[in-house]
Every structure is written in C-alpha cells, then in structure tokens.
Design a protein around this motif. Structure first.
Motif, PDB file in Angstrom:
ATOM      1  N   GLU A   1      -2.676  11.557  11.082  1.00 51.18           N
ATOM      2  CA  GLU A   1      -3.390  10.903  10.067  1.00 51.18           C
ATOM      3  C   GLU A   1      -2.975   9.891   9.185  1.00 51.18           C
TER       4      GLU A   1
ATOM      5  N   ASP B   1      -2.550   4.726  -2.432  1.00 52.60           N
ATOM      6  CA  ASP B   1      -3.578   4.185  -1.792  1.00 52.60           C
ATOM      7  C   ASP B   1      -4.196   4.833  -0.647  1.00 52.60           C
ATOM      8  N   GLY B   2      -3.400   5.699   0.006  1.00 51.84           N
ATOM      9  CA  GLY B   2      -3.604   6.664   1.138  1.00 51.84           C
ATOM     10  C   GLY B   2      -2.828   8.060   1.074  1.00 51.84           C
TER      11      GLY B   2
ATOM     12  N   LYS C   1      -3.152   2.132   9.486  1.00 53.15           N
ATOM     13  CA  LYS C   1      -3.702   1.182  10.196  1.00 53.15           C
ATOM     14  C   LYS C   1      -5.093   0.580   9.538  1.00 53.15           C
ATOM     15  N   GLU C   2      -5.674   1.699   9.085  1.00 51.53           N
ATOM     16  CA  GLU C   2      -6.897   1.399   8.037  1.00 51.53           C
ATOM     17  C   GLU C   2      -6.623   0.529   6.941  1.00 51.53           C
ATOM     18  N   LEU C   3      -5.482   1.044   6.267  1.00 52.81           N
ATOM     19  CA  LEU C   3      -5.103   0.095   4.963  1.00 52.81           C
ATOM     20  C   LEU C   3      -4.654  -1.398   5.262  1.00 52.81           C
TER      21      LEU C   3
ATOM     22  N   ASP D   1      -3.149   6.650  11.167  1.00 52.97           N
ATOM     23  CA  ASP D   1      -4.433   6.116  10.985  1.00 52.97           C
ATOM     24  C   ASP D   1      -4.737   5.573   9.777  1.00 52.97           C
ATOM     25  N   LYS D   2      -4.248   6.264   8.738  1.00 55.59           N
ATOM     26  CA  LYS D   2      -4.489   5.564   7.255  1.00 55.59           C
ATOM     27  C   LYS D   2      -3.705   4.254   7.155  1.00 55.59           C
TER      28      LYS D   2
ATOM     29  N   GLN E   1      -5.530  15.080  -0.955  1.00 57.72           N
ATOM     30  CA  GLN E   1      -6.269  14.163  -1.159  1.00 57.72           C
ATOM     31  C   GLN E   1      -6.333  13.800  -2.707  1.00 57.72           C
TER      32      GLN E   1
ATOM     33  N   LYS F   1      -7.386  -2.443  13.999  1.00 54.91           N
ATOM     34  CA  LYS F   1      -8.130  -1.494  14.563  1.00 54.91           C
ATOM     35  C   LYS F   1      -7.411  -0.760  15.627  1.00 54.91           C
TER      36      LYS F   1
ATOM     37  N   GLY G   1      -6.258  -2.910   7.917  1.00 57.51           N
ATOM     38  CA  GLY G   1      -7.314  -3.703   8.464  1.00 57.51           C
ATOM     39  C   GLY G   1      -6.870  -3.739  10.070  1.00 57.51           C
TER      40      GLY G   1
ATOM     41  N   LYS H   1       0.837  -1.101   0.008  1.00 58.45           N
ATOM     42  CA  LYS H   1       0.152  -0.012   0.147  1.00 58.45           C
ATOM     43  C   LYS H   1       1.150   1.144   0.052  1.00 58.45           C
TER      44      LYS H   1
END
Ligand code: B1M
Length: 211
Positions: free
Chosen positions: A199, A191-192, A205-207, A202-203, A182, A211, A209, A172
């Motif tokens: 931020e 991807d992010g 971690k989100e990419l 956070d991104k 953005q 939590k 998956g 990613k």
C-alpha cells in the motif's frame, strides 16, 4: 512446496533453515510477495503475539527478527529488480527512539522494486537527519515508520522540522507502521499512509501522479 516450514523457521529463529527454505520456495516458483504474505509476515505476527503473552522474551524476538532478515535479504534482489530510470527519490527511516526496522526495510525494497531511488536512513533517526537527507537528495517522498505507540508522536517532530527547513511544501510525507492508522496520519498532517509495504508503494506513486 508449502510455506509453513519457512514460517516455522522464522518463528524458531532458525537462520540457516530460513536461508535454505527461502531458496527452495523461490525455486519452487513462489513469488516474493507470496513468500512475504504467506510465511514471513504472519511468522512475525505469531512471534509478536507470543511476546505479548510472555511466552517468549526479547532474545527470542531478536533471533526471529534475524531469521526474517536472512529471508528478506534473499528476496531483496527479486523485489528491487527494475532496470528502468528512477521514477522518484524517497528518503525513509524509523522514527527517533524506535529500533524496529524490518517493516521499514520492506517498504524500502518494494519502493525500489517500483522504480524509486531509496535512501534508507536506518532506525532511530532524528528529525534533523530526515531534513538533511531530503535536502541532499532532493527527495519527493519522505517515509517515516514506527512500531511503538510511545514513538508515534515523534513523526510530528519530523513534519515540524521539515516545515522549519521550508521543505514541507516540496516533499510528500508518508507514514506507516503497525500502530499507525489513516486517522492518525490525518491528525499529523501527513500526505499519505500505507497499512502495508504494498500500500505504501501505491500511495507513493499516487502522490507523485505515477500510473
Ligand atoms: Co518489538 N515490539 N520491542 N522488537 N516487536 C512490537 C512492535 C510489539 C507490538 C510486540 C508486542 O508487544 N506484541 C511491542 C510494541 C507495543 C506498543 O508500542 N504498543 C514491542 C515492544 C514493546 C518492544 C520493546 C519495548 C520490548 C522491550 O525491550 N521490552 C523493544 C523496543 C526497542 C526500541 O525500539 N527502542 C522492542 C524490541 C524489539 C526487537 C529489537 C527485539 C525486535 C526488532 C528487530 C528489528 O526490527 N530489527 C522486535 C520485534 C521483531 C517486534 C515484533 C515481534 C515484530 C515487528 C516486525 O518486524 N514485524 C512486533 C510485534 C508485531 O508487530 N506483531 C514488536 C514484521 C514487519 C514486516 O511488519 O513492521 O508492522 P511491520 O511493517 C509492516 C507495516 O506496518 C507496514 O509495512 C510493513 C510490511 O507490510 N509499514 C509501513 C511499516 N513501516 C511503514 C512505513 C510506511 C508505510 C507502511 O510508510 C513510510
């Protein structure tokens, strides 16, 4: 303790003052995030504004950057302490032609603090170096930073080099830095994007998956 004195010490490039005032701020119970957002980051904003208006020149910016790095070095153990098993691996660097590394360093520290293993390639990093590092480490995240409008398109070269190495589907790619938005990240096909180091974490971690 109010953090204005620390902010002024960065603006004035007072390395010793930064060291002392950062220690005092930590001992006074300010969180590293508060020290960053209330003193260090706004101080560099002031320096940048003065530079744009020709009130200060490159040497003054350099000493301010050195002072900020002193403070960041003292915050690093607090930002990176985790103890847990790594949640993933990230390779980060500033794009080729760009020597700015403070924001990228901060992103690296905060990723470490969130449990990532981080390989920091430094500044002025060629696309092939990102590719080799991603291969060597099996990284899930490649993070590219830039502060100059003239080097923004260099991020595209990294994406293309990852594609040529058939790694694009395996990692990613995240981009960031003051001129990046953005919509620019979307245009690149990244991807992010993270506007700030927090931020970016956070991104990432989100990419993955997480939590
Ligand atoms: Co330079 N510089 N600089 N500089 N410098 C800027 C970027 C500039 C905006 C100043 C201005 O004109 N107001 C301007 C760029 C203009 C433009 O492109 N539109 C500029 C210029 C012109 C230049 C030179 C060309 C000057 C010259 O030589 N004539 C030259 C370029 C050299 C080169 O790179 N080839 C140059 C040189 C330098 C120094 C070496 C003197 C020094 C850098 C020292 C260092 O980094 N080791 C320097 C500095 C310090 C700055 C300013 C003042 C501060 C940058 C900084 O550290 N900010 C900057 C003005 C400004 O930004 N206000 C400026 C603090 C840092 C915490 O923020 O890096 O934005 P930032 O990172 C943030 C977010 O962007 C984000 O998270 C961070 C924390 O929240 N983020 C990411 C960053 N990377 C991310 C990656 C992500 C996600 C988020 O995912 C992977």
């Amino acid at each position: 303790m109010d953090l204005d004195a620390l902010k002024d010490a960065v603006i004035n490039g007072d390395v010793k003052g930064c060291a002392v005032l950062t220690e005092v701020a930590i001992r006074a119970g300010h969180s590293p995030q508060k020290i960053l957002t209330a003193a260090l980051v706004p101080a560099m904003q002031v320096v940048g504004d003065k530079f744009r208006c020709n009130e200060v020149y490159v040497p003054e910016v350099l000493v301010a950057a050195r002072a900020m790095k002193k403070s960041l070095g003292l915050l690093k153990p607090l930002l990176t302490q985790t103890g847990a098993k790594p949640v993933g691996t990230a390779v980060i660097g500033t794009v080729k032609g760009d020597l700015h590394d403070i924001g990228k360093n901060l992103v690296g520290m905060m990723l470490e603090g969130a449990g990532f293993e981080v390989l920091d390639l430094g500044a002025d990093v060629a696309p092939e170096k990102f590719v080799q590092a991603a291969k060597d480490t099996g990284a899930q995240i490649v993070g590219i930073s830039t502060l100059l409008t003239t080097t923004m398109l260099g991020m595209k070269d990294v994406l293309q080099a990852l594609e040529r190495a058939e790694l694009r589907a395996k990692v990613k790619v995240m981009v960031g830095g003051a001129p990046v938005t953005q919509s620019f990240a979307d245009e690149l096909g990244a991807d992010g994007y993270g506007e700030s180091a927090a931020e970016a974490v956070d991104k990432a971690k989100e990419l993955l998956g997480i939590k």
